[in-house]
Design a protein around this motif. Sequence first.
Motif, PDB file in Angstrom:
ATOM      1  N   THR A  45     -36.431  10.373 -15.611  1.00 14.73           N
ATOM      2  CA  THR A  45     -37.676  11.039 -15.961  1.00 14.73           C
ATOM      3  C   THR A  45     -38.397  11.443 -14.677  1.00 14.73           C
ATOM      4  OG1 THR A  45     -37.832   9.764 -17.990  1.00 14.73           O
ATOM      5  CG2 THR A  45     -39.884  10.706 -17.162  1.00 14.73           C
ATOM      6  N   THR A  66     -36.811   4.830 -23.057  1.00 12.83           N
ATOM      7  CA  THR A  66     -37.621   5.000 -24.251  1.00 12.83           C
ATOM      8  C   THR A  66     -36.816   5.920 -25.154  1.00 12.83           C
ATOM      9  OG1 THR A  66     -39.680   4.722 -23.031  1.00 12.83           O
ATOM     10  CG2 THR A  66     -39.831   5.800 -25.147  1.00 12.83           C
ATOM     11  N   ARG A  68     -35.521   8.147 -28.475  1.00  5.63           N
ATOM     12  CA  ARG A  68     -36.055   9.174 -29.373  1.00  5.63           C
ATOM     13  C   ARG A  68     -36.331   8.568 -30.745  1.00  5.63           C
ATOM     14  NH1 ARG A  68     -35.802  14.135 -27.354  1.00  5.63           N
ATOM     15  NH2 ARG A  68     -34.351  14.572 -25.675  1.00  5.63           N
ATOM     16  N   ARG A 103     -36.023   9.615 -24.844  1.00  2.00           N
ATOM     17  CA  ARG A 103     -37.134  10.490 -24.460  1.00  2.00           C
ATOM     18  C   ARG A 103     -37.341  10.414 -22.964  1.00  2.00           C
ATOM     19  NH1 ARG A 103     -42.182   9.843 -26.004  1.00  2.00           N
ATOM     20  NH2 ARG A 103     -42.046   7.621 -26.350  1.00  2.00           N
ATOM     21  N   ASP A 136     -44.736   5.069 -24.342  1.00  2.57           N
ATOM     22  CA  ASP A 136     -44.996   6.126 -23.360  1.00  2.57           C
ATOM     23  C   ASP A 136     -45.442   5.585 -22.005  1.00  2.57           C
ATOM     24  OD1 ASP A 136     -44.238   8.118 -25.082  1.00  2.57           O
ATOM     25  OD2 ASP A 136     -46.267   8.738 -25.599  1.00  2.57           O
ATOM     26  N   ASP A 137     -45.968   4.367 -21.959  1.00  2.00           N
ATOM     27  CA  ASP A 137     -46.361   3.778 -20.684  1.00  2.00           C
ATOM     28  C   ASP A 137     -45.158   3.664 -19.754  1.00  2.00           C
ATOM     29  OD1 ASP A 137     -48.925   3.466 -21.718  1.00  2.00           O
ATOM     30  OD2 ASP A 137     -48.667   1.315 -22.124  1.00  2.00           O
ATOM     31  N   ALA A 140     -44.493   7.125 -18.205  1.00  3.33           N
ATOM     32  CA  ALA A 140     -45.684   7.915 -17.855  1.00  3.33           C
ATOM     33  C   ALA A 140     -45.553   8.553 -16.481  1.00  3.33           C
ATOM     34  CB  ALA A 140     -46.925   7.031 -17.899  1.00  3.33           C
ATOM     35  N   ASP A 141     -46.063   9.755 -16.372  1.00  6.29           N
ATOM     36  CA  ASP A 141     -46.120  10.456 -15.092  1.00  6.29           C
ATOM     37  C   ASP A 141     -47.032   9.662 -14.160  1.00  6.29           C
ATOM     38  OD1 ASP A 141     -47.090  12.215 -12.999  1.00  6.29           O
ATOM     39  OD2 ASP A 141     -46.330  13.882 -14.191  1.00  6.29           O
ATOM     40  N   THR A 144     -50.871  10.249 -13.891  1.00  2.00           N
ATOM     41  CA  THR A 144     -51.779  10.047 -15.020  1.00  2.00           C
ATOM     42  C   THR A 144     -52.742   8.886 -14.814  1.00  2.00           C
ATOM     43  OG1 THR A 144     -50.250   8.582 -16.172  1.00  2.00           O
ATOM     44  CG2 THR A 144     -50.127  10.942 -16.698  1.00  2.00           C
TER      45      THR A 144
END
Length: 171
Positions: A45, A66, A68, A103, A136-137, A140-141, A144
């Motif tokens: 990612t 993570t 899908r 994801r 999503d943590d 995470a980008d 953010t």
Amino acid sequence: MDKNFRRTVVYVIHHRSEGTLGVVLNRPSEVAVHDVLPKWGDHATLPQSLFVGGPVEQRTAICLATLRAGEDVGAIDGVVGVRGPVGMVDLDGDPEALAPRTRGLRFFAGYSGWDAGQLAGEIERGDWLVVPALPDDVIADPDTELWSRVLRRQGPPLAYLATHPGDVKLN
């Protein structure tokens, strides 16, 4: 105030009677995943860099996926379920088979570890804030400001900490 953990978000991978293992989610390094794990680099990612998972065994690589929606972590070879759609990846596996089912994939150099009872003592002292994680943590980008975002979603009074002024330089 430990510089290894100041304003970090640590995702606990497992917590057992013999100890606890986790990774810091918000400390990207300058090292590209491709430079260390060439077959996985293209699947990482963004920003496709290794994250500093913690101060322990920094030559050890850990990958969290993570998955899908609709994917069953228990039905995927080379993935051990952590919580919900998050799993720990066997890096000897085939990234081409796994990547389409995720994801995101995040790679860590090193980890954060505590001996039996150590983390519980630190929590009792008030050294840590313990809050639920979201899948999503994990992916995470880094731009953010994950630490602030996690605190804000807790509501008051923890949310007030999210607007704390920037860190002072630690030596």
